[in-house]
Write a protein that holds these residues in place. Structure first.
Motif, PDB file in Angstrom:
ATOM      1  N   VAL A   1      -1.780  -4.711 -12.751  1.00 19.02           N
ATOM      2  CA  VAL A   1      -1.524  -3.960 -11.526  1.00 19.02           C
ATOM      3  C   VAL A   1      -2.676  -4.152 -10.543  1.00 19.02           C
ATOM      4  CG1 VAL A   1      -1.091  -1.666 -10.548  1.00 19.02           C
ATOM      5  CG2 VAL A   1      -0.248  -2.213 -12.848  1.00 19.02           C
ATOM      6  N   LEU A   2      -2.328  -4.384  -9.282  1.00 19.02           N
ATOM      7  CA  LEU A   2      -3.309  -4.467  -8.200  1.00 19.02           C
ATOM      8  C   LEU A   2      -3.042  -3.338  -7.219  1.00 19.02           C
ATOM      9  CD1 LEU A   2      -5.514  -5.865  -6.446  1.00 19.02           C
ATOM     10  CD2 LEU A   2      -3.678  -7.295  -5.490  1.00 19.02           C
ATOM     11  N   ASP A   3      -4.035  -2.487  -6.988  1.00 17.30           N
ATOM     12  CA  ASP A   3      -3.932  -1.420  -5.993  1.00 17.30           C
ATOM     13  C   ASP A   3      -4.827  -1.792  -4.820  1.00 17.30           C
ATOM     14  OD1 ASP A   3      -3.318   0.956  -4.727  1.00 17.30           O
ATOM     15  OD2 ASP A   3      -4.885   2.086  -5.765  1.00 17.30           O
ATOM     16  N   ILE A   4      -4.201  -2.208  -3.729  1.00 16.32           N
ATOM     17  CA  ILE A   4      -4.924  -2.653  -2.528  1.00 16.32           C
ATOM     18  C   ILE A   4      -5.234  -1.440  -1.653  1.00 16.32           C
ATOM     19  CG2 ILE A   4      -4.790  -4.099  -0.466  1.00 16.32           C
ATOM     20  CD1 ILE A   4      -2.741  -5.820  -1.984  1.00 16.32           C
ATOM     21  N   ALA A   5      -6.406  -1.476  -0.996  1.00 22.04           N
ATOM     22  CA  ALA A   5      -6.858  -0.322  -0.216  1.00 22.04           C
ATOM     23  C   ALA A   5      -6.856   0.905  -1.112  1.00 22.04           C
ATOM     24  CB  ALA A   5      -5.989  -0.112   1.035  1.00 22.04           C
ATOM     25  N   GLY A   6      -7.292   0.695  -2.356  1.00 20.69           N
ATOM     26  CA  GLY A   6      -7.183   1.722  -3.391  1.00 20.69           C
ATOM     27  C   GLY A   6      -8.119   2.893  -3.216  1.00 20.69           C
TER      28      GLY A   6
ATOM     29  N   ASP B   1      -2.231 -17.393  -7.708  1.00 18.62           N
ATOM     30  CA  ASP B   1      -0.804 -17.158  -7.534  1.00 18.62           C
ATOM     31  C   ASP B   1      -0.227 -16.501  -8.791  1.00 18.62           C
ATOM     32  OD1 ASP B   1      -1.307 -18.604  -5.266  1.00 18.62           O
ATOM     33  OD2 ASP B   1       0.061 -20.254  -5.728  1.00 18.62           O
ATOM     34  N   ASN B   2       0.802 -15.682  -8.604  1.00 16.17           N
ATOM     35  CA  ASN B   2       1.602 -15.151  -9.717  1.00 16.17           C
ATOM     36  C   ASN B   2       0.756 -14.412 -10.767  1.00 16.17           C
ATOM     37  OD1 ASN B   2       3.823 -16.580  -8.521  1.00 16.17           O
ATOM     38  ND2 ASN B   2       3.094 -18.431  -9.525  1.00 16.17           N
ATOM     39  N   THR B   3      -0.106 -13.503 -10.315  1.00 18.62           N
ATOM     40  CA  THR B   3      -1.032 -12.809 -11.212  1.00 18.62           C
ATOM     41  C   THR B   3      -0.545 -11.425 -11.627  1.00 18.62           C
ATOM     42  OG1 THR B   3      -2.967 -13.985 -10.332  1.00 18.62           O
ATOM     43  CG2 THR B   3      -3.379 -11.875 -11.418  1.00 18.62           C
ATOM     44  N   PHE B   4       0.018 -10.663 -10.691  1.00 22.74           N
ATOM     45  CA  PHE B   4       0.249  -9.238 -10.936  1.00 22.74           C
ATOM     46  C   PHE B   4       1.729  -8.899 -11.086  1.00 22.74           C
ATOM     47  CE2 PHE B   4      -3.813  -9.516  -8.718  1.00 22.74           C
ATOM     48  CZ  PHE B   4      -4.619  -8.772  -9.561  1.00 22.74           C
ATOM     49  N   ASP B   5       2.001  -7.944 -11.976  1.00 18.12           N
ATOM     50  CA  ASP B   5       3.356  -7.424 -12.147  1.00 18.12           C
ATOM     51  C   ASP B   5       3.706  -6.418 -11.049  1.00 18.12           C
ATOM     52  OD1 ASP B   5       4.128  -8.472 -14.955  1.00 18.12           O
ATOM     53  OD2 ASP B   5       2.152  -7.565 -15.279  1.00 18.12           O
ATOM     54  N   ILE B   6       2.703  -5.664 -10.625  1.00 18.00           N
ATOM     55  CA  ILE B   6       2.898  -4.609  -9.629  1.00 18.00           C
ATOM     56  C   ILE B   6       1.744  -4.649  -8.632  1.00 18.00           C
ATOM     57  CG2 ILE B   6       2.960  -2.094  -9.259  1.00 18.00           C
ATOM     58  CD1 ILE B   6       4.012  -1.891 -12.189  1.00 18.00           C
ATOM     59  N   ILE B   7       2.077  -4.520  -7.347  1.00 16.13           N
ATOM     60  CA  ILE B   7       1.064  -4.353  -6.302  1.00 16.13           C
ATOM     61  C   ILE B   7       1.418  -3.100  -5.518  1.00 16.13           C
ATOM     62  CG2 ILE B   7       0.037  -5.281  -4.199  1.00 16.13           C
ATOM     63  CD1 ILE B   7       0.556  -8.080  -5.243  1.00 16.13           C
ATOM     64  N   THR B   8       0.418  -2.255  -5.296  1.00 14.54           N
ATOM     65  CA  THR B   8       0.605  -1.071  -4.454  1.00 14.54           C
ATOM     66  C   THR B   8      -0.420  -1.085  -3.331  1.00 14.54           C
ATOM     67  OG1 THR B   8      -0.840   0.233  -5.918  1.00 14.54           O
ATOM     68  CG2 THR B   8       1.543   0.389  -6.294  1.00 14.54           C
ATOM     69  N   ILE B   9      -0.031  -0.510  -2.207  1.00 16.22           N
ATOM     70  CA  ILE B   9      -0.971  -0.263  -1.118  1.00 16.22           C
ATOM     71  C   ILE B   9      -0.557   1.059  -0.487  1.00 16.22           C
ATOM     72  CG2 ILE B   9       0.367  -1.815   0.401  1.00 16.22           C
ATOM     73  CD1 ILE B   9      -2.314  -2.293   1.948  1.00 16.22           C
ATOM     74  N   ALA B  10      -1.409   2.061  -0.613  1.00 18.64           N
ATOM     75  CA  ALA B  10      -1.098   3.416  -0.149  1.00 18.64           C
ATOM     76  C   ALA B  10      -1.993   3.777   1.032  1.00 18.64           C
ATOM     77  CB  ALA B  10      -1.282   4.424  -1.285  1.00 18.64           C
TER      78      ALA B  10
ATOM     79  N   LEU C   1       6.379  -4.944  -5.141  1.00 16.99           N
ATOM     80  CA  LEU C   1       5.400  -4.417  -4.196  1.00 16.99           C
ATOM     81  C   LEU C   1       5.864  -3.046  -3.743  1.00 16.99           C
ATOM     82  CD1 LEU C   1       3.045  -4.579  -2.066  1.00 16.99           C
ATOM     83  CD2 LEU C   1       4.715  -5.684  -0.548  1.00 16.99           C
ATOM     84  N   LEU C   2       4.938  -2.080  -3.721  1.00 20.66           N
ATOM     85  CA  LEU C   2       5.226  -0.743  -3.201  1.00 20.66           C
ATOM     86  C   LEU C   2       4.227  -0.405  -2.099  1.00 20.66           C
ATOM     87  CD1 LEU C   2       5.589  -0.414  -6.666  1.00 20.66           C
ATOM     88  CD2 LEU C   2       6.980   1.393  -5.670  1.00 20.66           C
ATOM     89  N   ILE C   3       4.751  -0.045  -0.939  1.00 18.71           N
ATOM     90  CA  ILE C   3       3.921   0.306   0.215  1.00 18.71           C
ATOM     91  C   ILE C   3       4.177   1.768   0.558  1.00 18.71           C
ATOM     92  CG2 ILE C   3       3.383  -0.166   2.633  1.00 18.71           C
ATOM     93  CD1 ILE C   3       4.551  -2.988   2.205  1.00 18.71           C
ATOM     94  N   LEU C   4       3.173   2.594   0.354  1.00 16.87           N
ATOM     95  CA  LEU C   4       3.247   4.012   0.724  1.00 16.87           C
ATOM     96  C   LEU C   4       2.475   4.170   2.022  1.00 16.87           C
ATOM     97  CD1 LEU C   4       4.110   6.919  -0.183  1.00 16.87           C
ATOM     98  CD2 LEU C   4       1.854   7.102  -1.261  1.00 16.87           C
ATOM     99  N   GLU C   5       3.161   4.629   3.065  1.00 17.35           N
ATOM    100  CA  GLU C   5       2.496   4.665   4.362  1.00 17.35           C
ATOM    101  C   GLU C   5       3.138   5.727   5.252  1.00 17.35           C
ATOM    102  OE1 GLU C   5      -0.021   4.647   6.356  1.00 17.35           O
ATOM    103  OE2 GLU C   5      -0.472   2.566   5.820  1.00 17.35           O
ATOM    104  N   PHE C   6       2.334   6.264   6.160  1.00 16.04           N
ATOM    105  CA  PHE C   6       2.882   7.145   7.181  1.00 16.04           C
ATOM    106  C   PHE C   6       3.928   6.382   7.987  1.00 16.04           C
ATOM    107  CE2 PHE C   6      -1.326   9.062   6.454  1.00 16.04           C
ATOM    108  CZ  PHE C   6      -0.921  10.367   6.181  1.00 16.04           C
ATOM    109  N   SER C   7       4.964   7.085   8.421  1.00 13.48           N
ATOM    110  CA  SER C   7       6.055   6.412   9.107  1.00 13.48           C
ATOM    111  C   SER C   7       6.570   7.281  10.240  1.00 13.48           C
ATOM    112  CB  SER C   7       7.152   6.063   8.088  1.00 13.48           C
ATOM    113  OG  SER C   7       7.971   5.030   8.582  1.00 13.48           O
ATOM    114  N   LYS C   8       7.854   7.148  10.551  1.00  7.99           N
ATOM    115  CA  LYS C   8       8.421   7.836  11.712  1.00  7.99           C
ATOM    116  C   LYS C   8       9.320   8.982  11.257  1.00  7.99           C
ATOM    117  CE  LYS C   8      11.170   6.905  15.873  1.00  7.99           C
ATOM    118  NZ  LYS C   8      10.242   7.588  16.784  1.00  7.99           N
ATOM    119  N   PRO C   9       8.993  10.231  11.616  1.00  2.25           N
ATOM    120  CA  PRO C   9       9.854  11.358  11.234  1.00  2.25           C
ATOM    121  C   PRO C   9      11.285  11.149  11.705  1.00  2.25           C
ATOM    122  CG  PRO C   9       7.771  12.158  12.106  1.00  2.25           C
ATOM    123  CD  PRO C   9       7.792  10.678  12.358  1.00  2.25           C
TER     124      PRO C   9
END
Length: 250
Positions: free
Chosen positions: A68-73, A131-140, A166-174
């Motif tokens: 697992v890679l957590d970017i901007a962790g 290349d092709n290293t991680f099963d899961i990448i997140t950036i919250a 890839l999962l991107i958790l981020e502020f968005s538009k109400p």
């Protein structure tokens, strides 16, 4: 959000700055807030950020032995849970471009007994992994601070394994107008005042509010993920669309 007509410039909150200046300006913000980052997250979201992150973990489908890679962790909220889930046979890398945030996250996790997490100072636009290293990448709550989001999405795609997600958790538009009006008032009045009170830094929290408004909306980000090569992309609106969790597969 309409693209800038000048390819040499980008947005830093509501300001227009040269692309090469943005990373340094973002770094100043997070150097300033790193020490009180967790406290401010709890205050700003009234603790709800913990539920958003828990939902991210659930949708990741993380299993024993995965990488697992957590970017901007940042301070390690996701990395801590991932480390517990993948176990000793797995691997968790906490990456952040900001050394102050990385140090706070490392100290917090080591103090909590999480000794197997790896720490890498890295730019999301050019991740230093094969290349092709991680099963899961997140950036919250990190993608909106990236200068070239398309390059970052391509970089994430490259280091993700086939069938990885890839999962991107981020502020968005109400999604409700009345909520949007309340949220705007809160963001531009309460947040800077809270930042001044807790961190003696109103400007950084004013930037964070502005950066949220400049971030692509739900459908636009979904399209950007597809343009980068991800498939079966979807998103879940959380807290009325104040936050969205996007997911895509390689």
């Amino acid at each position: 959000m309409s693209p800038s007509k000048d390819d040499s410039t980008t947005h830093f909150g509501y300001q227009t700055v040269k692309k090469e200046e943005k990373a340094g300006k973002v770094a100043e913000v997070f150097h300033s807030v790193a020490a009180k980052y967790d406290l401010m997250n709890d205050l700003m979201s009234m603790g709800i950020h913990r539920l958003w992150k828990r939902f991210t973990i659930t949708l990741s489908g993380v299993r024993r032995g995965q990488q697992v890679l957590d970017i901007a962790g940042g301070t390690g909220d996701l990395a801590r849970v991932f480390a517990r889930e993948v176990g000793a046979t797995g691997r968790v890398v906490l990456a952040d471009i900001n050394d102050s945030m990385l140090k706070v996250g490392r100290d917090k996790l080591i103090d909590g007994g999480y000794t197997l997490v790896e720490y890498v100072q890295a730019n999301a636009e050019c991740l230093p992994f094969p290349d092709n290293t991680f099963d899961i990448i997140t950036i919250a709550f990190g993608l909106r601070n990236v200068t070239d989001k398309d390059a970052a999405l391509r970089s994430m795609y490259r280091v993700l394994k086939p069938n990885g997600r890839l999962l991107i958790l981020e502020f968005s538009k109400p999604i409700f107008d009345p909520l949007a009006k309340v949220y705007d008032a809160y963001s531009f009045s309460v947040l800077p005042a809270m930042g001044q009170l807790v961190t003696q830094d109103a400007d950084s929290y004013r930037y964070l509010a502005e950066s949220i408004r400049m971030h692509p909306d739900q459908q636009t980000l979904k399209q950007m993920m597809e343009n980068a090569g991800f498939y079966q992309c979807d998103y879940h609106n959380l807290t009325g669309g104040i936050v969205a969790l996007h997911r895509g597969y390689k």
